[in-house]
Design a protein around this motif. Sequence first.
Motif, mmCIF file in Angstrom:
data_model
loop_
_atom_site.group_PDB
_atom_site.id
_atom_site.type_symbol
_atom_site.label_atom_id
_atom_site.label_comp_id
_atom_site.label_asym_id
_atom_site.label_seq_id
_atom_site.Cartn_x
_atom_site.Cartn_y
_atom_site.Cartn_z
ATOM 1 N N GLU A 1 47.623 37.003 47.038
ATOM 2 C CA GLU A 1 46.191 36.459 46.720
ATOM 3 C C GLU A 1 46.259 36.090 45.135
ATOM 4 O O GLU A 1 46.458 37.087 44.406
ATOM 5 N N ASP B 1 51.452 43.032 37.694
ATOM 6 C CA ASP B 1 51.551 42.033 38.500
ATOM 7 C C ASP B 1 53.054 41.862 38.961
ATOM 8 O O ASP B 1 54.132 41.894 38.604
ATOM 9 N N HIS C 1 38.518 46.588 58.846
ATOM 10 C CA HIS C 1 37.943 47.147 60.010
ATOM 11 C C HIS C 1 38.665 47.200 61.300
ATOM 12 O O HIS C 1 38.246 46.721 62.265
ATOM 13 N N PHE D 1 51.213 39.575 45.057
ATOM 14 C CA PHE D 1 50.954 40.516 45.784
ATOM 15 C C PHE D 1 49.351 41.084 45.489
ATOM 16 O O PHE D 1 49.377 41.351 44.323
ATOM 17 N N ARG D 2 48.567 41.411 46.582
ATOM 18 C CA ARG D 2 47.317 41.779 46.362
ATOM 19 C C ARG D 2 47.504 43.323 45.706
ATOM 20 O O ARG D 2 48.344 44.167 45.883
ATOM 21 N N GLU D 3 46.545 43.721 45.116
ATOM 22 C CA GLU D 3 46.535 45.134 44.586
ATOM 23 C C GLU D 3 46.369 46.383 45.655
ATOM 24 O O GLU D 3 46.867 47.511 45.623
ATOM 25 N N GLU D 4 45.874 46.044 46.918
ATOM 26 C CA GLU D 4 46.065 46.610 48.199
ATOM 27 C C GLU D 4 47.463 46.920 48.533
ATOM 28 O O GLU D 4 48.134 47.936 49.204
ATOM 29 N N TRP E 1 41.059 48.738 48.114
ATOM 30 C CA TRP E 1 41.616 49.382 46.997
ATOM 31 C C TRP E 1 40.891 49.203 45.554
ATOM 32 O O TRP E 1 40.288 47.978 45.635
ATOM 33 N N GLY E 2 40.695 50.138 44.922
ATOM 34 C CA GLY E 2 39.799 49.928 43.760
ATOM 35 C C GLY E 2 38.195 50.236 44.128
ATOM 36 O O GLY E 2 37.853 50.068 45.132
ATOM 37 N N ASP F 1 35.689 48.080 44.100
ATOM 38 C CA ASP F 1 34.735 47.265 44.647
ATOM 39 C C ASP F 1 35.920 46.667 45.903
ATOM 40 O O ASP F 1 35.484 45.691 46.659
ATOM 41 N N GLY F 2 36.903 47.602 46.347
ATOM 42 C CA GLY F 2 37.588 47.116 47.476
ATOM 43 C C GLY F 2 36.965 47.493 48.839
ATOM 44 O O GLY F 2 36.280 48.492 49.005
ATOM 45 N N ASP F 3 37.338 46.619 49.705
ATOM 46 C CA ASP F 3 36.690 46.929 51.290
ATOM 47 C C ASP F 3 38.247 46.986 51.957
ATOM 48 O O ASP F 3 38.917 46.097 51.812
ATOM 49 N N GLY F 4 38.077 47.917 52.869
ATOM 50 C CA GLY F 4 39.181 48.050 53.930
ATOM 51 C C GLY F 4 39.175 47.252 55.023
ATOM 52 O O GLY F 4 38.012 46.404 55.126
#
Lengths: 593, 509
Positions: B431, B468, B328, B455-458, B320-321, B323-326
């Motif tokens: 996080e 937030d 795998h 809560f995470r942004e994801e 999400w966003g 710089d976000g990684d999903g």
Amino acid sequence: MPVVDVDPDELRELTGHEEKEDEELKADLFGLGLEFEGETDDGEFQFEFAPDRLDRLSVEGVARSLRYHYGDARGVYVPNTNDPEWTIEVDESVPDERPYVTGAVVRGLDLDEGALESLIQLQEKLHATMGRGRAKGAIGVHDLAMVKGAPLQEGAEPSITYRGVDPDGDTFVPLDANDELTPAEVLEKHDTGTTYADLVADLDRYPAIYDDLGLFSFPPVINGKRTEVTTGSRELFVELTGTDQWTIDRMCTIICYALSARGATIEAVEVNYADGATHPSEYGPELVRPNLDVDEKTVSHDRIETLLGVDFEPEEVVDCFERAGLDASYTLGEDVSYEVEIPPYRVDVLHPLDLVDDVGRAYGFDNLEPRYPDVGTVGGRHERSRLEDAVRTSLVGLGFEDLLNFHMTSGTENYDRMRIEPGTGGAAVADADEPNASAGVFGGGDPIAITEPYSEEYTQLRTWALPSLVMLLERNTHNAYPQDVAEVGFVAERDADADTGVAESRHVAGAVARRDASYEAAKGRLQAICDDFDADLATPRTEHPSFIEGRAADVVVDGERVGVIGELHPAVLVEHDLEVPVAAFEFDLDALR
Amino acid sequence: MRLPERQLAVLEAASATDERTVAEIAAETDLKPETVAGAAFDLAEEGLVEVGSVTDETLELTDEGRAYVEAGLPETRLYRAGLDAGADAEPVSMGAVIGGADLDGPEVDIALANFARKGFGSVDDGELSVDPDADPDADPEATALAALADADGESRSAADIAVDDAVIDRLDSRGLIAVAESVTRTVTLTDDGVDALMTGVEATETVGALTPELLASGEWRDAEFAEYNVEAEAETARGGRKHVLRRTADRVKDVLVGMGFSEMEGPHADADFWINDCLFMPQDHPARTHWDRFALDVDPMEEIPDELMTRVESAHRDGWGEDGDGYHSPWSEEFAREVALRGHTTSLSMRYLSGVAGAELEPPQRYFSVEKVYRNDTLDPTHLLEFFQIEGWVMAEDLSVRDLMGTFEEFYRQFGITDIRFKPHYNPYTEPSFELFGEHPETGEEIEIGNSGVFREEVTGPLGVDCDVMAWGLALERLAMLTTGAEDIRDLHGTLADIDFLRNAEVSY
């Protein structure tokens, strides 16, 4: 949560802090989130930790974290990697279900017992976590000296091949065995083979790794005996196969960091996916591994300050990043933000927010002063919760003991022992003036079955609450009577029209168990509850197998058939070892709304 | 004249000429002494008797006094030893005599002080002379002690042993006897009392139960109510009671409503999408495997907004966003639509935050629930397959970890748990994350009391929340076991519950 076994002496040696007492080490690790759980038979310490920092699954990774914690190390560290000599060829015969492979060569090792044990532990812990029980990724470590990768032609590099093999297409001697076995025989006869058979049993061809001499490894099940690693091994070939290239690459990275911490040199390997073999679309068919590239993410100064509730100077933030094993740079300006470099073993960092957490940990969450948020909202309970509560108050006032029973039950309890049958629920609505014989049996709705129940006692959700009450009475025959019990509780039955396929509702159930329990006693109480909620009650005669014929009625509230009342059938009482009569009622809570 | 029966009995037993004690009257009338005393005072108020009192002193040997009865008073022993040493003829050295008298420690001082006082002799310059004419056998102190010893443990009055008050005082001050005072009540008929008896007194009737008839007729005015043994055990009255866990839940709800939280509700059986996917739990997360959840044999859930499904899938696959990684990890919509019993009530939070539970929510908001969750865990004294989870969250602009700490400190303070500790933790959906630890108010033990985080942004991003949200959860049973002292959770919850335990569990408030 994962547990890592750590030899305290090795930990002292790897951190360079020989002076640390055991208790100091435990306290320092607690600060990092590793909780001391006990000792193994060999005197190793066991630490439990949350499954984010999988780089801490071995003593080497734990030592690295401690060195950052002590300030002995700062910023990102990446081990050097020598140019590749070896190649992993990926054949198109590799099964589609497990297409990916990665690896590394490790040289200059001096494995003592402890280091070898630690490597084996790391391998197993990675299998259990990132590897999802070897399904997603499996690691094979081989003694390179025993791998024969003779170049096929002059000047070419040595190689091994990842390919598919027919279940009985070849043989090899697996670890912990003495005979040549085919892969199919391994799954059948070998202990490790039977354990992991499910992972490959359905495949037409099994994953296999070959060198010049033939089959020597059967991932993800077992390695061959020929290439077994011992304390005498000086050079290793590490290979990983799996269903996701990123995952096995990162598992490989964690192994490489651990071996590098033992003083070994990492040498890259080439991975060549043949035409026709599935290759990872994001990386292409030709890879050089291990991939120790540093990742980069941007996080704003403002986000760090608002989320932690602390004002920072940029230098302080950079200091925190470096103490967390990250590197950060920033340019001063209106909106300061940090370019943060993240080492490849940090598989947990998915978002800039994770970096804020690292700053918080380095700064010390203990140093934050709690404050009550200056935000006004109006609280309240929802209507059903208030109604349930009001009905409970009425029931308790009538002398009922309020119960709280499980929502999961079995068909035996829900139907059989109450003398009713599933699928006889029928339509709930009937006319108060004209008892409707085809209206169905209250409680006889279709069950919602639990597909993999914990035990035979909990195979479905209860369709009505009365069986729970009767079970409770059955358990309490040694206690004094009268036992008047009631519950306002959840019930569920199959309903194709509901969003979830499950019709959920709340029922009000009451039972009067005493020497003189009678229909009248139950009805008197039911009447009182209806009066409390200004609901109009009628009790037209009905037939219900749980009750005595002629002493059972529908509960009709404001013209709607919502429940049942009566004296429990002697067969039900005897079935539940009850020696006193029981009169009971049950109806839908919504009727009182 | 009419008197209650017991007063009449006392009046009849009393005498105009003798002072009779309460004990004597009690023995004669077969009433308890306290009943007699009560009746006597009632009669005294009517002027029919006089109640007097006699104070008696009774004497008893102390341990020291008892010892001297055996061994002789120290001064007597000194005198006799002096005689044996010939101190009646000429002074003898003290040391020799004391040895002969077998005196030691404080007894020496006691002996010397009383020796002189009683005229047994004198001490000069460390030499002792005895008066040959003295007669320790006639010493009234020794006689009194011997008389008390003969009483064989029973206390006596000074008169009983015929001893001067001066001697008694002396023995008392020497700590050889204990003097106790007791008051004896006496009853004497007055002239009015005599007259009354002469004219005749009748007993009023006693009444067993107060009846509507007695009340209506006014006869209660003359009635005497038969006495009950008001200290006797009565059978405990059994009303119904709210279940002890419900009461704990009510308390939690009260606290949270007081802190501005609104209650959520929603389905127990829900799509994995709401239970796990929205929470950014990867589909191959160990907790999502078949042995940790209760899947239900119903059709997949259709009613999930398509856009939301797409956004959640994208968060899982690509992050999400910018710089976000999903993850795998595999992701399938089919799995997301499968229906299971919720493993946590965070599924409700997801429904509310996404807006499908009602209106789109604008910050600030506070929500909670205390509802059942289902976990395929091993049943034991502290674990059930079904239990209640307290779930709460706060939605606002720019919430910080400090706000989270402040909120939870306040919540736990309401249950007597102060000094809570925040241990950094990891959850896939929050996080930073913290495990909450607190000191048990009674045992002082450090116990885990919840799990919390932002809560995470994801999680919030795909739900369409751009501020937030901080959240926490804990098991209600854990709080209840602390407050009720239950050791086996199965005593409380479920069809194995013991009805006696429920009836007797202490009420918490």
